[in-house]
Design a protein around this motif. Structure first.
Motif, mmCIF file in Angstrom:
data_model
loop_
_atom_site.group_PDB
_atom_site.id
_atom_site.type_symbol
_atom_site.label_atom_id
_atom_site.label_comp_id
_atom_site.label_asym_id
_atom_site.label_seq_id
_atom_site.Cartn_x
_atom_site.Cartn_y
_atom_site.Cartn_z
ATOM 1 N N UNK A 273 0.831 -1.204 0.000
ATOM 2 C CA UNK A 273 0.000 0.000 0.000
ATOM 3 C C UNK A 273 0.869 1.258 0.000
ATOM 4 N N UNK A 274 1.947 1.246 0.791
ATOM 5 C CA UNK A 274 2.868 2.386 0.825
ATOM 6 C C UNK A 274 3.553 2.577 -0.526
ATOM 7 N N UNK A 275 3.955 1.461 -1.150
ATOM 8 C CA UNK A 275 4.603 1.534 -2.457
ATOM 9 C C UNK A 275 3.643 2.102 -3.503
ATOM 10 N N UNK A 276 2.376 1.679 -3.439
ATOM 11 C CA UNK A 276 1.367 2.198 -4.361
ATOM 12 C C UNK A 276 1.170 3.691 -4.168
ATOM 13 N N UNK A 277 1.132 4.100 -2.902
ATOM 14 C CA UNK A 277 0.930 5.522 -2.591
ATOM 15 C C UNK A 277 2.049 6.367 -3.179
ATOM 16 N N UNK A 278 3.298 5.914 -3.014
ATOM 17 C CA UNK A 278 4.441 6.660 -3.550
ATOM 18 C C UNK A 278 4.388 6.734 -5.072
ATOM 19 N N UNK A 302 -5.594 5.728 -4.511
ATOM 20 C CA UNK A 302 -5.553 7.095 -5.031
ATOM 21 C C UNK A 302 -5.890 8.102 -3.945
ATOM 22 N N UNK A 303 -6.920 7.815 -3.162
ATOM 23 C CA UNK A 303 -7.322 8.743 -2.093
ATOM 24 C C UNK A 303 -6.239 8.884 -1.028
ATOM 25 N N UNK A 304 -5.527 7.769 -0.728
ATOM 26 C CA UNK A 304 -4.431 7.847 0.239
ATOM 27 C C UNK A 304 -3.311 8.757 -0.283
ATOM 28 N N UNK A 305 -3.001 8.638 -1.557
ATOM 29 C CA UNK A 305 -1.948 9.464 -2.163
ATOM 30 C C UNK A 305 -2.363 10.939 -2.162
ATOM 31 N N UNK A 306 -3.613 11.209 -2.516
ATOM 32 C CA UNK A 306 -4.102 12.600 -2.533
ATOM 33 C C UNK A 306 -4.099 13.194 -1.117
ATOM 34 N N UNK A 307 -4.443 12.384 -0.133
ATOM 35 C CA UNK A 307 -4.437 12.850 1.260
ATOM 36 C C UNK A 307 -3.022 13.162 1.714
#
Length: 313
Positions: A273-278, A302-307
């Motif tokens: 999940x962290x890798x996806x966010x980055x 996507x929402x985690x990355x935008x946050x």
């Protein structure tokens, strides 16, 4: 209260508590210093004062040097004993050979001063002017000191491993007379070359090394049918600076043991999940549209990355 200082103190306590255990301490030295031979016996080890402070005397001055070691044990061997020291490092120290040499030297100076104190009340114990000058007898002997530096950083040690590594370039005729000092360095990352016997010590080195290498599958394969002691997992959490492991351990705890498979599967998912966010943050910064991102990643990712972007701003 300073949180970082509190956290560092808790980490030190966790590490020292684990390695003060005679079973753990003996297995570490037997595997790394004595090539797997069972030289150290846990029941022959006793705790020693970690304070190796000493006063160095000369005609022109007296200098007091204060030093405290991490863990020190005395190994009884009949009526004699050896002194074994452990220094624990989470970062490369570019003066470590000098620092460890100082610890050992102070230990010998302390032994020297103890012998001199023993002779002082009875000056008749000296049979020659040389012995009187030295403060010790010709037959007096010290106890050998062996020190291990346990480095648990997530990258390989890139500092000096002996005193000569800290010196300027020396010609061969200088090297011949230079007294070198070797560092007994043990690293988590290359610890697969050692043969540990104690299960807790085995688990610490294997799991920590696998986490550093991001090889969760290796842990899953090895611990399919075996749980790990909860205290060991606490130490691994400290060593690898992955506090989320402790949260996973709490939710997967079975008595005093931890179900490694469940805990590591959750950690693997968290890392993914962290890798996806980055990756998504990079895509957004390069102008990739939300619609394009959603063809590869989930709406939650996507929402985690935008946050994360919004919080940084």
């Amino acid at each position: 209260m300073n949180y970082n200082n509190t956290n560092t103190h808790q980490k030190d306590v966790t590490l020292k508590t684990f390695w003060r255990d005679n079973e753990h301490f003996a297995d570490l030295f037997n595997a790394t210093v004595f090539n797997g031979k069972q030289v150290l016996k846990p029941d022959k080890l006793t705790e020693m004062d970690t304070d190796v402070s000493a006063t160095i005397h000369s005609k022109s001055y007296n200098e007091s040097i204060t030093r405290n070691r991490d863990v020190v044990k005395k190994m009884s061997d009949g009526v004699e004993f050896n002194i074994l020291g452990l220094e624990i490092q989470d970062k490369t120290h570019y003066a470590m050979p000098l620092r460890t040499m100082t610890y050992d030297a102070l230990g010998y100076i302390k032994g020297y001063n103890d012998i001199k104190k023993h002779h002082k009340p009875n000056k008749d114990s000296f049979s020659s002017p040389e012995e009187f000058l030295s403060g010790i007898n010709k037959s007096d002997r010290f106890h050998p000191i062996i020190t291990i530096v346990l480095y648990y950083g997530e990258s390989l040690w890139d500092g000096p491993t002996c005193l000569s590594d800290m010196m300027i370039s020396m010609s061969d005729n200088i090297k011949e007379y230079f007294s070198n000092y070797k560092l007994n360095l043990v690293q988590i990352l290359d610890s697969d070359k050692y043969s540990f016997y104690n299960e807790d010590v085995k688990d610490v080195f294997y799991i920590a090394r696998s986490i550093y290498n991001k090889d969760i599958d290796a842990i899953l394969n090895k611990y399919k049918t075996r749980n790990v002691d909860n205290e060991v997992m606490k130490l691994i959490s400290v060593l690898t600076a992955t506090p989320q492991i402790m949260n996973l351990c709490k939710s997967n705890k079975q008595g005093g043991k931890v179900n490694m498979c469940k805990a590591m599967e959750e950690l693997k998912a968290e890392w993914q999940s962290d890798a996806n966010k980055k990756a998504i943050i990079s895509m957004l910064e390069f102008g990739v549209t939300r619609e394009q991102i959603l063809t590869k990643y989930t709406k939650e990712d996507l929402e985690k990355a935008e946050a994360a972007i919004a919080n940084n701003n």
